[in-house]
Design a protein around this motif. Structure first.
Motif, PDB file in Angstrom:
ATOM      1  N   CYS A 195      32.214 -19.829  -4.216  1.00  0.00           N
ATOM      2  CA  CYS A 195      32.505 -20.274  -2.859  1.00  0.00           C
ATOM      3  C   CYS A 195      31.415 -19.721  -1.960  1.00  0.00           C
ATOM      4  O   CYS A 195      31.169 -18.519  -1.938  1.00  0.00           O
ATOM      5  CB  CYS A 195      33.873 -19.768  -2.401  1.00  0.00           C
ATOM      6  SG  CYS A 195      34.241 -20.170  -0.681  1.00  0.00           S
ATOM      7  N   ASP A 196      30.727 -20.602  -1.240  1.00  0.00           N
ATOM      8  CA  ASP A 196      29.670 -20.186  -0.315  1.00  0.00           C
ATOM      9  C   ASP A 196      30.219 -20.087   1.104  1.00  0.00           C
ATOM     10  O   ASP A 196      30.716 -21.069   1.649  1.00  0.00           O
ATOM     11  CB  ASP A 196      28.513 -21.195  -0.327  1.00  0.00           C
ATOM     12  CG  ASP A 196      27.691 -21.122  -1.595  1.00  0.00           C
ATOM     13  OD1 ASP A 196      27.904 -20.193  -2.392  1.00  0.00           O
ATOM     14  OD2 ASP A 196      26.834 -22.009  -1.794  1.00  0.00           O
ATOM     15  N   ILE A 197      30.111 -18.909   1.698  1.00  0.00           N
ATOM     16  CA  ILE A 197      30.487 -18.721   3.105  1.00  0.00           C
ATOM     17  C   ILE A 197      29.192 -18.459   3.870  1.00  0.00           C
ATOM     18  O   ILE A 197      28.547 -17.432   3.692  1.00  0.00           O
ATOM     19  CB  ILE A 197      31.463 -17.545   3.278  1.00  0.00           C
ATOM     20  CG1 ILE A 197      32.701 -17.750   2.393  1.00  0.00           C
ATOM     21  CG2 ILE A 197      31.861 -17.398   4.747  1.00  0.00           C
ATOM     22  CD1 ILE A 197      33.674 -16.581   2.415  1.00  0.00           C
ATOM     23  N   THR A 198      28.795 -19.423   4.678  1.00  0.00           N
ATOM     24  CA  THR A 198      27.507 -19.365   5.362  1.00  0.00           C
ATOM     25  C   THR A 198      27.683 -18.970   6.820  1.00  0.00           C
ATOM     26  O   THR A 198      28.474 -19.581   7.549  1.00  0.00           O
ATOM     27  CB  THR A 198      26.791 -20.730   5.283  1.00  0.00           C
ATOM     28  OG1 THR A 198      26.596 -21.075   3.907  1.00  0.00           O
ATOM     29  CG2 THR A 198      25.436 -20.674   5.980  1.00  0.00           C
ATOM     30  N   TYR A 199      26.941 -17.951   7.227  1.00  0.00           N
ATOM     31  CA  TYR A 199      26.893 -17.530   8.629  1.00  0.00           C
ATOM     32  C   TYR A 199      25.558 -18.008   9.198  1.00  0.00           C
ATOM     33  O   TYR A 199      24.498 -17.641   8.694  1.00  0.00           O
ATOM     34  CB  TYR A 199      27.013 -16.008   8.733  1.00  0.00           C
ATOM     35  CG  TYR A 199      28.374 -15.485   8.329  1.00  0.00           C
ATOM     36  CD1 TYR A 199      29.316 -15.166   9.295  1.00  0.00           C
ATOM     37  CD2 TYR A 199      28.707 -15.325   6.987  1.00  0.00           C
ATOM     38  CE1 TYR A 199      30.569 -14.688   8.925  1.00  0.00           C
ATOM     39  CE2 TYR A 199      29.962 -14.865   6.620  1.00  0.00           C
ATOM     40  CZ  TYR A 199      30.885 -14.549   7.591  1.00  0.00           C
ATOM     41  OH  TYR A 199      32.121 -14.093   7.230  1.00  0.00           O
ATOM     42  N   PRO A 249      34.103 -16.442  -7.955  1.00  0.00           N
ATOM     43  CA  PRO A 249      32.950 -15.793  -7.327  1.00  0.00           C
ATOM     44  C   PRO A 249      32.786 -16.244  -5.878  1.00  0.00           C
ATOM     45  O   PRO A 249      33.127 -17.369  -5.516  1.00  0.00           O
ATOM     46  CB  PRO A 249      31.776 -16.257  -8.188  1.00  0.00           C
ATOM     47  CG  PRO A 249      32.391 -16.610  -9.507  1.00  0.00           C
ATOM     48  CD  PRO A 249      33.738 -17.170  -9.178  1.00  0.00           C
ATOM     49  N   CYS A 250      32.246 -15.362  -5.067  1.00  0.00           N
ATOM     50  CA  CYS A 250      32.066 -15.670  -3.647  1.00  0.00           C
ATOM     51  C   CYS A 250      30.683 -15.203  -3.202  1.00  0.00           C
ATOM     52  O   CYS A 250      30.242 -14.117  -3.580  1.00  0.00           O
ATOM     53  CB  CYS A 250      33.146 -14.976  -2.819  1.00  0.00           C
ATOM     54  SG  CYS A 250      33.110 -15.405  -1.075  1.00  0.00           S
ATOM     55  N   SER A 251      30.015 -16.036  -2.416  1.00  0.00           N
ATOM     56  CA  SER A 251      28.702 -15.693  -1.877  1.00  0.00           C
ATOM     57  C   SER A 251      28.745 -15.704  -0.357  1.00  0.00           C
ATOM     58  O   SER A 251      29.240 -16.660   0.240  1.00  0.00           O
ATOM     59  CB  SER A 251      27.634 -16.685  -2.352  1.00  0.00           C
ATOM     60  OG  SER A 251      27.440 -16.597  -3.743  1.00  0.00           O
ATOM     61  N   MET A 252      28.239 -14.641   0.251  1.00  0.00           N
ATOM     62  CA  MET A 252      28.044 -14.627   1.691  1.00  0.00           C
ATOM     63  C   MET A 252      26.577 -14.941   1.954  1.00  0.00           C
ATOM     64  O   MET A 252      25.691 -14.268   1.428  1.00  0.00           O
ATOM     65  CB  MET A 252      28.402 -13.290   2.311  1.00  0.00           C
ATOM     66  CG  MET A 252      28.364 -13.307   3.833  1.00  0.00           C
ATOM     67  SD  MET A 252      28.626 -11.688   4.597  1.00  0.00           S
ATOM     68  CE  MET A 252      27.004 -10.971   4.406  1.00  0.00           C
ATOM     69  N   ILE A 253      26.333 -15.976   2.740  1.00  0.00           N
ATOM     70  CA  ILE A 253      24.973 -16.451   2.975  1.00  0.00           C
ATOM     71  C   ILE A 253      24.644 -16.313   4.456  1.00  0.00           C
ATOM     72  O   ILE A 253      25.375 -16.819   5.313  1.00  0.00           O
ATOM     73  CB  ILE A 253      24.815 -17.918   2.537  1.00  0.00           C
ATOM     74  CG1 ILE A 253      25.193 -18.058   1.063  1.00  0.00           C
ATOM     75  CG2 ILE A 253      23.392 -18.402   2.789  1.00  0.00           C
ATOM     76  CD1 ILE A 253      25.279 -19.498   0.592  1.00  0.00           C
TER      77      ILE A 253
END
Length: 306
Positions: free
Chosen positions: A12-16, A93-97
């Motif tokens: 999961c991509d969480i984009t800031y 899995p989780c990604s902070m972008i």
């Protein structure tokens, strides 16, 4: 099993979205965020489904909110997930972008636990896939797919250098590696015009079939009729490079599936990636097919011989 099989990593991509890169130990107000599925073969399988290809995807996901959302996204473009492993005890899995829209750069923080594959797991299929795309993750699943479908045309998205990626890189028909991977494998500190030939020849020690080295804004290196070429990147204003590599690889598999020759496949993939960096987000930036062909018509580059 569908015509194309993708095996690898989902997240999961969480984009800031910011207009600068943050400084440590400060607070920032972010005006916009985006949440969507990601991962190299996750994005590639989504692209292939969006473009109407018959595609299956093997990955591992938790049955948490992130995992459920990823499944919904993939099924919305008819990606077959029946051979994926979804379990309550898995953590998606989780990604902070952090995306800096002034420069187009993205910084990724990824968290994932190793999901152990059950000994009883088997790939169920009716028709064997013609193409398989790997990303160097989920190595146990990748090994099983290689053993199960030895006649398939195989492609590796070698984004990061690690033992599993090197293992697959020696076995696939098309090794498409990043500049970072090439630099670490060849132990050459900087890849530039002066050493393109040296880098490519050292990479051939790993894979003697087909190699493409992607160089970001410097384009990519490839071999045709015994000669090595540098295919330039399409000049564009990047605002977010998230997923551009994944999109390049998915587009390349689409090109192979549709019987494009190598030059057209590279051009198609390069243009597809160039369009993606003009928008924010990974999956949301995947362009429409008609937009790719329009840009291809305007771009006549054939690459420069090294």
């Amino acid at each position: 099993m569908k015509n194309i099989l993708c095996v690898g990593h989902s997240a999961c991509d969480i984009t800031y979205i910011m207009d600068e890169f943050p400084i440590e130990n400060r607070k920032y107000k972010v005006n916009e965020t985006k949440i969507m599925g990601g991962g190299p073969t996750g994005n590639a399988s989504y692209l292939l489904g969006k473009y109407g290809e018959d595609v299956s995807y093997i990955t591992t996901l938790g049955l948490d909110a992130y995992g459920v959302n990823i499944v919904s996204e993939l099924e919305s473009v008819k990606v077959d997930l029946k051979n994926s492993i979804l379990k309550k005890e898995y953590t998606t899995p989780c990604s902070m972008i952090i995306t800096n829209i002034k420069t187009g750069s993205r910084t990724i923080l990824n968290h994932r636990n190793k999901n152990f594959i059950p000994d009883t797991y088997k790939i169920n299929y009716i028709n064997k896939p013609k193409f398989i795309l790997f990303d160097g993750h989920e190595i146990e699943l990748a090994r099983r797919a290689l053993n199960e479908f030895p006649e398939a045309i195989t492609i590796l998205d070698a984004g990061s250098y690690k033992l599993e990626t090197v293992e697959l890189g020696a076995k696939v028909d098309y090794l498409i590696c990043s500049e970072d991977f090439a630099r670490e494998y060849t132990e050459i500190e900087e890849v530039n015009k002066e050493n393109y030939l040296e880098v490519f020849n050292k990479m051939k020690k790993l894979n003697k079939k087909n190699i493409i080295i992607t160089l970001g804004e410097k384009g990519c290196l490839y071999k045709k009729n015994g000669e090595i070429y540098n295919y330039p990147a399409f000049e564009t204003k990047a605002i977010d490079t998230t997923g551009a590599g994944d999109i390049f690889h998915g587009a390349f598999v689409y090109a192979l599936s549709n019987k494009f020759d190598l030059m057209k496949a590279i051009k198609f993939s390069s243009v597809c990636a160039s369009l993606s960096v003009e928008k924010i987000g990974g999956r949301e930036s995947i362009p429409m097919l008609e937009d790719i062909y329009k840009r291809m018509e305007k771009w006549e580059s054939i690459g420069l011989k090294i």
